[in-house]
Design a protein around this motif. Structure first.
Motif, PDB file in Angstrom:
ATOM      1  N   HIS A   1      32.729  -8.457  -3.368  1.00  0.00           N
ATOM      2  CA  HIS A   1      31.675  -8.055  -4.316  1.00  0.00           C
ATOM      3  C   HIS A   1      30.307  -8.046  -3.624  1.00  0.00           C
ATOM      4  CE1 HIS A   1      34.894  -8.602  -7.042  1.00  0.00           C
ATOM      5  NE2 HIS A   1      34.761  -9.905  -7.196  1.00  0.00           N
ATOM      6  N   THR A   2      30.297  -7.536  -2.437  1.00  0.00           N
ATOM      7  CA  THR A   2      29.082  -7.575  -1.623  1.00  0.00           C
ATOM      8  C   THR A   2      28.785  -6.202  -1.045  1.00  0.00           C
ATOM      9  OG1 THR A   2      29.476  -9.896  -1.042  1.00  0.00           O
ATOM     10  CG2 THR A   2      27.949  -8.676   0.348  1.00  0.00           C
ATOM     11  N   VAL A   3      27.502  -5.862  -1.007  1.00  0.00           N
ATOM     12  CA  VAL A   3      27.075  -4.633  -0.361  1.00  0.00           C
ATOM     13  C   VAL A   3      26.156  -4.991   0.792  1.00  0.00           C
ATOM     14  CG1 VAL A   3      27.296  -3.350  -2.501  1.00  0.00           C
ATOM     15  CG2 VAL A   3      25.076  -4.295  -1.890  1.00  0.00           C
ATOM     16  N   TYR A   4      26.083  -4.091   1.750  1.00  0.00           N
ATOM     17  CA  TYR A   4      25.338  -4.373   2.971  1.00  0.00           C
ATOM     18  C   TYR A   4      24.440  -3.197   3.329  1.00  0.00           C
ATOM     19  CZ  TYR A   4      29.180  -7.719   3.461  1.00  0.00           C
ATOM     20  OH  TYR A   4      30.095  -8.717   3.250  1.00  0.00           O
ATOM     21  N   LEU A   5      23.389  -3.529   4.044  1.00  0.00           N
ATOM     22  CA  LEU A   5      22.560  -2.511   4.676  1.00  0.00           C
ATOM     23  C   LEU A   5      22.382  -2.935   6.133  1.00  0.00           C
ATOM     24  CD1 LEU A   5      20.906   0.112   4.235  1.00  0.00           C
ATOM     25  CD2 LEU A   5      18.891  -1.353   3.952  1.00  0.00           C
ATOM     26  N   GLN A   6      23.061  -2.234   7.017  1.00  0.00           N
ATOM     27  CA  GLN A   6      22.931  -2.494   8.449  1.00  0.00           C
ATOM     28  C   GLN A   6      21.760  -1.660   8.962  1.00  0.00           C
ATOM     29  OE1 GLN A   6      24.728  -4.584  10.582  1.00  0.00           O
ATOM     30  NE2 GLN A   6      23.165  -3.997  12.090  1.00  0.00           N
ATOM     31  N   MET A   7      20.818  -2.333   9.585  1.00  0.00           N
ATOM     32  CA  MET A   7      19.616  -1.654  10.055  1.00  0.00           C
ATOM     33  C   MET A   7      19.515  -1.824  11.567  1.00  0.00           C
ATOM     34  SD  MET A   7      16.965  -2.834   7.062  1.00  0.00           S
ATOM     35  CE  MET A   7      16.995  -4.543   7.565  1.00  0.00           C
ATOM     36  N   ASN A   8      19.586  -0.713  12.265  1.00  0.00           N
ATOM     37  CA  ASN A   8      19.509  -0.721  13.726  1.00  0.00           C
ATOM     38  C   ASN A   8      18.261   0.018  14.192  1.00  0.00           C
ATOM     39  OD1 ASN A   8      22.061  -1.997  13.818  1.00  0.00           O
ATOM     40  ND2 ASN A   8      23.108  -0.021  13.817  1.00  0.00           N
ATOM     41  N   SER A   9      17.909  -0.190  15.444  1.00  0.00           N
ATOM     42  CA  SER A   9      16.748   0.479  16.044  1.00  0.00           C
ATOM     43  C   SER A   9      15.533   0.356  15.144  1.00  0.00           C
ATOM     44  CB  SER A   9      17.077   1.953  16.303  1.00  0.00           C
ATOM     45  OG  SER A   9      18.192   2.094  17.145  1.00  0.00           O
ATOM     46  N   LEU A  10      15.287  -0.850  14.692  1.00  0.00           N
ATOM     47  CA  LEU A  10      14.206  -1.062  13.739  1.00  0.00           C
ATOM     48  C   LEU A  10      12.841  -0.759  14.349  1.00  0.00           C
ATOM     49  CD1 LEU A  10      15.646  -4.212  12.027  1.00  0.00           C
ATOM     50  CD2 LEU A  10      14.899  -2.162  10.833  1.00  0.00           C
ATOM     51  N   LYS A  11      11.961  -0.263  13.500  1.00  0.00           N
ATOM     52  CA  LYS A  11      10.609   0.114  13.891  1.00  0.00           C
ATOM     53  C   LYS A  11       9.603  -0.689  13.058  1.00  0.00           C
ATOM     54  CE  LYS A  11      12.188   4.902  14.530  1.00  0.00           C
ATOM     55  NZ  LYS A  11      11.978   6.313  14.119  1.00  0.00           N
ATOM     56  N   PRO A  12       8.398  -0.853  13.559  1.00  0.00           N
ATOM     57  CA  PRO A  12       7.390  -1.565  12.762  1.00  0.00           C
ATOM     58  C   PRO A  12       7.184  -0.957  11.379  1.00  0.00           C
ATOM     59  CG  PRO A  12       6.651  -1.375  15.020  1.00  0.00           C
ATOM     60  CD  PRO A  12       7.924  -0.571  14.911  1.00  0.00           C
ATOM     61  N   GLU A  13       7.326   0.346  11.268  1.00  0.00           N
ATOM     62  CA  GLU A  13       7.153   0.988   9.969  1.00  0.00           C
ATOM     63  C   GLU A  13       8.292   0.708   8.998  1.00  0.00           C
ATOM     64  OE1 GLU A  13       6.967   2.435  13.008  1.00  0.00           O
ATOM     65  OE2 GLU A  13       7.802   4.472  12.975  1.00  0.00           O
ATOM     66  N   ASP A  14       9.339   0.048   9.457  1.00  0.00           N
ATOM     67  CA  ASP A  14      10.405  -0.385   8.545  1.00  0.00           C
ATOM     68  C   ASP A  14      10.048  -1.688   7.834  1.00  0.00           C
ATOM     69  OD1 ASP A  14      12.770   0.686  11.019  1.00  0.00           O
ATOM     70  OD2 ASP A  14      12.227   1.730   9.169  1.00  0.00           O
TER      71      ASP A  14
ATOM     72  N   GLY B   1       0.782  -1.222   0.000  1.00  0.00           N
ATOM     73  CA  GLY B   1       0.000   0.000   0.000  1.00  0.00           C
ATOM     74  C   GLY B   1       0.815   1.274   0.000  1.00  0.00           C
ATOM     75  N   LYS B   2       2.120   1.161  -0.064  1.00  0.00           N
ATOM     76  CA  LYS B   2       2.980   2.344  -0.051  1.00  0.00           C
ATOM     77  C   LYS B   2       3.841   2.377  -1.301  1.00  0.00           C
ATOM     78  CE  LYS B   2       3.364   2.732   4.977  1.00  0.00           C
ATOM     79  NZ  LYS B   2       4.315   2.857   6.112  1.00  0.00           N
ATOM     80  N   GLN B   3       4.295   3.581  -1.636  1.00  0.00           N
ATOM     81  CA  GLN B   3       5.194   3.719  -2.770  1.00  0.00           C
ATOM     82  C   GLN B   3       6.577   3.166  -2.430  1.00  0.00           C
ATOM     83  OE1 GLN B   3       5.137   7.921  -3.939  1.00  0.00           O
ATOM     84  NE2 GLN B   3       4.094   7.324  -5.826  1.00  0.00           N
ATOM     85  N   ARG B   4       7.261   2.705  -3.457  1.00  0.00           N
ATOM     86  CA  ARG B   4       8.629   2.248  -3.245  1.00  0.00           C
ATOM     87  C   ARG B   4       9.464   3.436  -2.795  1.00  0.00           C
ATOM     88  NH1 ARG B   4      12.546  -0.432  -7.774  1.00  0.00           N
ATOM     89  NH2 ARG B   4      12.424   1.692  -8.581  1.00  0.00           N
ATOM     90  N   GLU B   5      10.319   3.186  -1.820  1.00  0.00           N
ATOM     91  CA  GLU B   5      11.120   4.253  -1.217  1.00  0.00           C
ATOM     92  C   GLU B   5      12.603   3.944  -1.372  1.00  0.00           C
ATOM     93  OE1 GLU B   5      11.504   6.483   3.140  1.00  0.00           O
ATOM     94  OE2 GLU B   5      10.778   4.429   3.058  1.00  0.00           O
ATOM     95  N   LEU B   6      13.360   4.946  -1.786  1.00  0.00           N
ATOM     96  CA  LEU B   6      14.814   4.806  -1.816  1.00  0.00           C
ATOM     97  C   LEU B   6      15.320   5.005  -0.397  1.00  0.00           C
ATOM     98  CD1 LEU B   6      17.505   4.496  -3.286  1.00  0.00           C
ATOM     99  CD2 LEU B   6      17.449   6.959  -3.745  1.00  0.00           C
ATOM    100  N   VAL B   7      15.857   3.969   0.170  1.00  0.00           N
ATOM    101  CA  VAL B   7      16.305   4.004   1.557  1.00  0.00           C
ATOM    102  C   VAL B   7      17.712   4.566   1.661  1.00  0.00           C
ATOM    103  CG1 VAL B   7      16.863   2.563   3.541  1.00  0.00           C
ATOM    104  CG2 VAL B   7      14.825   2.074   2.185  1.00  0.00           C
ATOM    105  N   ALA B   8      18.592   4.125   0.776  1.00  0.00           N
ATOM    106  CA  ALA B   8      19.986   4.552   0.851  1.00  0.00           C
ATOM    107  C   ALA B   8      20.633   4.443  -0.517  1.00  0.00           C
ATOM    108  CB  ALA B   8      20.758   3.703   1.854  1.00  0.00           C
TER     109      ALA B   8
END
Length: 122
Positions: free
Chosen positions: A77-90, A43-50
Motif C-alpha cells: 500500500h505504498t507509492v514511490y517517487l524516485q528522483m534522480n539527477s536532482l537539480k537545485p530547482e527541484d 514563490g512558485k505555483q504548485r506543480e503536478l510532478v507525476a
C-alpha cells in the motif's frame, strides 16, 4: 479512515538521488487506484510532478521527465517517487495524493500526505 505517511525527503547535492515514499494505512485497502505527486517551492505555483492512473498510464511534468519515476507497491500500500539527477530547482515540498479502493463495492478514498521537504544544493 485511511492515513498517508510520507518519508524520504532531505538534503542532497545536485546530481544526487532521493526516493520519496507515501504509505497508506488504517483500514482495509484493496488497491491503489491513482497517484499524484505535487511539489511547491517558495514563490512558485504548485506543480503536478507525476501522475499514475488506475489504467497504468503515467504522466510527468516536462521538468522531470527522464529523471523522476513514479511507482506503486499494492502489497505494501505504498507509492514511490524516485528522483534522480536532482537539480537545485527541484527544491520544494513534495506531497503525495492517492486514491485507494477500500471495499468490494467500488468505494474509494482520496487524500494527501503531510508533505516532505526536498532540498538540492548546488
Amino acid at each position: 479512515q485511511v492515513q498517508l505517511v510520507q518519508s524520504g525527503g532531505g538534503l542532497v547535492q545536485a546530481g544526487g538521488s532521493l526516493r520519496l515514499s507515501c504509505a497508506a494505512s488504517g483500514r482495509r485497502i484493496i488497491k491503489i487506484n491513482e497517484i499524484f505527486w505535487y511539489r511547491e517551492a517558495p514563490g512558485k505555483q504548485r506543480e503536478l510532478v507525476a501522475n499514475s492512473t488506475r489504467d497504468g498510464n503515467i504522466n510527468y511534468a516536462d521538468s522531470v521527465t527522464g529523471r523522476f519515476t513514479v511507482s506503486r507497491d499494492n502489497a505494501k500500500h505504498t507509492v514511490y517517487l524516485q528522483m534522480n539527477s536532482l537539480k537545485p530547482e527541484d527544491t520544494a515540498v513534495y506531497s503525495c495524493y492517492v486514491e485507494v479502493l477500500i471495499d468490494d463495492y467500488g468505494t474509494t478514498w482520496f487524500g494527501g500526505g503531510q508533505g516532505t521537504q526536498v532540498t538540492v544544493s548546488s
